[in-house]
Design a protein around this motif. Structure first.
Motif, PDB file in Angstrom:
ATOM      1  N   LEU A  75      86.975  54.669 -50.449  1.00 60.99           N
ATOM      2  CA  LEU A  75      87.948  54.317 -49.414  1.00 60.99           C
ATOM      3  C   LEU A  75      88.065  55.424 -48.376  1.00 60.99           C
ATOM      4  O   LEU A  75      88.249  55.148 -47.183  1.00 60.99           O
ATOM      5  CB  LEU A  75      89.315  54.047 -50.055  1.00 60.99           C
ATOM      6  CG  LEU A  75      89.406  52.784 -50.923  1.00 60.99           C
ATOM      7  CD1 LEU A  75      90.739  52.739 -51.672  1.00 60.99           C
ATOM      8  CD2 LEU A  75      89.236  51.525 -50.076  1.00 60.99           C
ATOM      9  N   PHE A 134      90.473  41.947 -47.022  1.00 58.58           N
ATOM     10  CA  PHE A 134      89.193  42.241 -46.380  1.00 58.58           C
ATOM     11  C   PHE A 134      89.026  41.553 -45.031  1.00 58.58           C
ATOM     12  O   PHE A 134      88.708  42.210 -44.027  1.00 58.58           O
ATOM     13  CB  PHE A 134      88.027  41.876 -47.294  1.00 58.58           C
ATOM     14  CG  PHE A 134      86.698  41.912 -46.585  1.00 58.58           C
ATOM     15  CD1 PHE A 134      86.121  43.129 -46.236  1.00 58.58           C
ATOM     16  CD2 PHE A 134      86.046  40.740 -46.222  1.00 58.58           C
ATOM     17  CE1 PHE A 134      84.906  43.175 -45.552  1.00 58.58           C
ATOM     18  CE2 PHE A 134      84.842  40.775 -45.543  1.00 58.58           C
ATOM     19  CZ  PHE A 134      84.271  41.996 -45.209  1.00 58.58           C
ATOM     20  N   PHE A 174      94.173  48.281 -43.746  1.00 56.36           N
ATOM     21  CA  PHE A 174      93.419  49.140 -44.662  1.00 56.36           C
ATOM     22  C   PHE A 174      94.370  50.091 -45.391  1.00 56.36           C
ATOM     23  O   PHE A 174      94.215  50.339 -46.593  1.00 56.36           O
ATOM     24  CB  PHE A 174      92.376  49.936 -43.881  1.00 56.36           C
ATOM     25  CG  PHE A 174      91.380  50.660 -44.744  1.00 56.36           C
ATOM     26  CD1 PHE A 174      90.125  50.131 -44.981  1.00 56.36           C
ATOM     27  CD2 PHE A 174      91.694  51.880 -45.330  1.00 56.36           C
ATOM     28  CE1 PHE A 174      89.202  50.792 -45.780  1.00 56.36           C
ATOM     29  CE2 PHE A 174      90.783  52.551 -46.129  1.00 56.36           C
ATOM     30  CZ  PHE A 174      89.535  52.007 -46.356  1.00 56.36           C
ATOM     31  N   TRP A 216      95.974  48.373 -48.149  1.00 59.78           N
ATOM     32  CA  TRP A 216      94.990  48.112 -49.209  1.00 59.78           C
ATOM     33  C   TRP A 216      94.841  49.315 -50.125  1.00 59.78           C
ATOM     34  O   TRP A 216      94.592  49.172 -51.327  1.00 59.78           O
ATOM     35  CB  TRP A 216      93.659  47.744 -48.570  1.00 59.78           C
ATOM     36  CG  TRP A 216      92.783  46.871 -49.408  1.00 59.78           C
ATOM     37  CD1 TRP A 216      93.145  46.160 -50.515  1.00 59.78           C
ATOM     38  CD2 TRP A 216      91.389  46.598 -49.207  1.00 59.78           C
ATOM     39  NE1 TRP A 216      92.073  45.456 -51.014  1.00 59.78           N
ATOM     40  CE2 TRP A 216      90.981  45.705 -50.229  1.00 59.78           C
ATOM     41  CE3 TRP A 216      90.460  47.003 -48.256  1.00 59.78           C
ATOM     42  CZ2 TRP A 216      89.678  45.233 -50.330  1.00 59.78           C
ATOM     43  CZ3 TRP A 216      89.159  46.517 -48.348  1.00 59.78           C
ATOM     44  CH2 TRP A 216      88.778  45.652 -49.372  1.00 59.78           C
ATOM     45  N   CYS A 250      81.970  50.638 -41.688  1.00 66.16           N
ATOM     46  CA  CYS A 250      83.253  50.429 -42.371  1.00 66.16           C
ATOM     47  C   CYS A 250      83.369  48.999 -42.885  1.00 66.16           C
ATOM     48  O   CYS A 250      83.819  48.768 -44.015  1.00 66.16           O
ATOM     49  CB  CYS A 250      84.405  50.749 -41.423  1.00 66.16           C
ATOM     50  SG  CYS A 250      86.031  50.493 -42.166  1.00 66.16           S
ATOM     51  N   CYS A 310      83.837  47.987 -46.819  1.00 67.51           N
ATOM     52  CA  CYS A 310      84.999  47.196 -47.247  1.00 67.51           C
ATOM     53  C   CYS A 310      84.556  45.942 -47.998  1.00 67.51           C
ATOM     54  O   CYS A 310      85.198  45.537 -48.981  1.00 67.51           O
ATOM     55  CB  CYS A 310      85.853  46.811 -46.044  1.00 67.51           C
ATOM     56  SG  CYS A 310      86.815  48.171 -45.343  1.00 67.51           S
ATOM     57  N   LYS A 332      85.554  44.930 -51.767  1.00 62.84           N
ATOM     58  CA  LYS A 332      86.149  43.623 -52.070  1.00 62.84           C
ATOM     59  C   LYS A 332      85.437  42.969 -53.258  1.00 62.84           C
ATOM     60  O   LYS A 332      86.095  42.460 -54.185  1.00 62.84           O
ATOM     61  CB  LYS A 332      86.057  42.720 -50.834  1.00 62.84           C
ATOM     62  CG  LYS A 332      86.346  41.236 -51.077  1.00 62.84           C
ATOM     63  CD  LYS A 332      86.051  40.424 -49.817  1.00 62.84           C
ATOM     64  CE  LYS A 332      86.041  38.929 -50.106  1.00 62.84           C
ATOM     65  NZ  LYS A 332      87.383  38.424 -50.464  1.00 62.84           N
TER      66      LYS A 332
END
Length: 490
Positions: A293, A353, A396, A399, A455, A459, A463
């Motif tokens: 991340l 996502f 984000f 998340w 990115c 991601c 996911k």
């Protein structure tokens, strides 16, 4: 209740069993201590109203945090570089040096905040200091003086944003966190809009007052405003649920703690904190998800580096400094609206996502338009598309907290580490927009397209990993005959 070891898998942050998920089973007997299900719902609404009212000051603080960080870009339009005799890459160095202290202090700051449990004292005190440092930038005479103030400004500002995210994660459930993170982060977007308007007024009206250049007044006024709001924040900001007993009833305190326990199946403190603060640091840095991340966010931050140069990009349209600053405001107002709508929908659908990828994809479209033409209307539209990509950044952040829920010492370090690591993107991003690449900045936009795309790919991989973990949880529950429990939000 099961022991901590039975509630966490090897990573020690993923609960596998939930004790009484009220959302799944609203008739559960735990509601009886609050007077039944209906009485609990009323009490919960009252708690959230109180909490939202107090947390709202974080928006004002974040606006001032961003204004104090980015006012050098506005000052650049009115003699900042000439008066300080800056040359070559020295202005870019002033922008990037702030993030050195910003990176170094975020993890220690959040560990200390988790230890003392008093954000209502800690965060405003840091705010007073950074307001004072920002004010002192106005009296600097040369590059070295400005460099020192910017360096120490980063040190102190580092406390706020990861601290605010951690504070939100201590009070709000995962299904509530996206919207609250959005509202907070919209402060940065609003600051870009209204910061430009404030800077336009000060730079246009304060030139020569009391013998000072207008850009110096910009630092004086905005720094003083920051210190004033900091004093107010001491009396408004809440502490953590376990330490907020002055403005909540005992029943509301118990409900606040119960909500967090129900959200992931285990309490936020005693049941998850076994090894102290350093244990949280060890858990965070040894978890590959934290590094993944962090790299993904760093890539995104590089693609968002246009933010610090927004007045410069707006100036490529050929208007006066005052008009240029005024033109900066509408794209950020639009970005604020998009971010809020996207985050609300992300919370409602419990999906992250696509709510990240879609704004970033539109941002790429904006970069491509800016590369392709110097037409005024097209370039201005491209600024709107670039600015709205911040919605992906905000979601984000939510998340992160969703994906590393417990224990709180690990979550505190993870939030700070990921945010701090991502500031490497701001340091490198400070050198992505040299004047020699203007006015088209084609090379700069190409870098942003590349990092934005990276990115999105990272991601997507993350996911798919979370979906696989959710299937494992489901299979294990079916084998053991247990009801549905914790699931990652993907």
């Amino acid at each position: 209740m099961a022991s901590p070891s039975s509630l966490y898998e090897k990573e020690q942050d993923v609960p596998i069993e939930r004790q009484g998920d009220v959302e799944a089973d609203p008739q559960h007997s735990i509601d009886e201590e609050f007077g039944g299900h209906e009485a609990r719902k009323k009490l919960e609404k009252k708690l959230l109203r109180k909490l939202d009212a107090r947390m709202s000051i974080l928006i004002v603080i974040y606006i001032l945090n961003y204004i104090d960080r980015n006012n050098a870009s506005a000052a650049r339009l009115r003699g900042f570089e000439d008066d300080l005799h800056l040359k070559n890459q020295e202005f870019n160095t002033l922008l990037s040096i702030l993030y050195v202290g910003y990176i170094l202090m975020q993890i220690p700051s959040n560990m200390f905040l988790n230890y003392i449990g008093k954000p209502s004292i800690y965060l405003p005190c840091c705010m007073i200091v950074w307001g004072m440092i920002s004010t002192l930038t106005g009296i600097t005479k040369n590059f070295i003086g400005a460099l020192l103030t910017r360096f120490f400004l980063g040190f102190v500002e580092a406390a706020f944003f990861p601290g605010a995210l951690f504070l939100l994660s201590k009070w709000y459930k995962r299904s509530e966190l996206g919207t609250r993170t959005a509202v907070l982060s919209c402060g940065s977007l609003i600051s870009n809009a209204f910061g430009s308007l404030i800077a336009s007024g000060i730079l246009d009206g304060m030139e020569g007052k009391l013998g000072h250049a207008a850009w110096r007044w910009l630092f004086y006024i905005e720094g003083a405003l920051t210190m004033f709001v900091a004093v107010l924040a001491i009396f408004v900001l809440p502490d953590f649920p376990a330490t907020s007993h002055t403005w909540l009833s005992p029943e509301e305190v118990r409900l606040a703690e119960k909500r967090m326990e129900e959200d992931v199946g285990v309490g936020d403190e005693g049941e998850t904190e076994a090894g102290g603060q350093m244990h949280g640091l060890t858990l965070a840095v040894s978890d590959w998800k934290v590094w993944w991340l962090a790299i993904a966010l760093t890539s995104m931050v590089i693609s968002l580096s246009f933010n610090a140069f927004f007045p410069t990009l707006s100036a490529t349209m050929g208007y006066s400094p005052t008009i240029t600053l005024l033109l900066c405001a509408p794209p950020w107002v639009f970005a604020t609206i998009v971010a809020f709508v996207m985050c609300r929908h992300s919370d409602k659908t419990r999906e992250r996502f696509w709510h990240i990828a879609i704004p970033l994809a539109f941002g790429i479209v904006g970069f491509i338009i800016a590369i392709s033409t110097m037409n005024l209307a097209a370039r201005y539209i491209s600024l709107f598309l670039m600015a709205q990509s911040y919605a992906g950044f905000i979601i984000f952040l939510a998340w992160i907290s969703n994906s590393i829920p417990r224990p709180p010492s690990k979550r505190a370090v993870a939030i700070a580490f990921i945010n701090a690591f991502s500031q490497l993107g701001n340091i490198s991003g400070s050198y992505v927009w040299p004047k020699t690449w203007g006015p088209t900045y084609a090379h700069s936009y190409a870098i942003c397209i590349s990092t934005n795309g990276l990115c999105i790919v990272m991601c997507y991989v993350f996911k798919k990993h979370l979906e696989r973990k959710n299937r494992e949880f489901e299979n294990k529950e079916q084998e053991e005959g247990r009801p549905a429990g914790f699931r990652y939000i993907t």
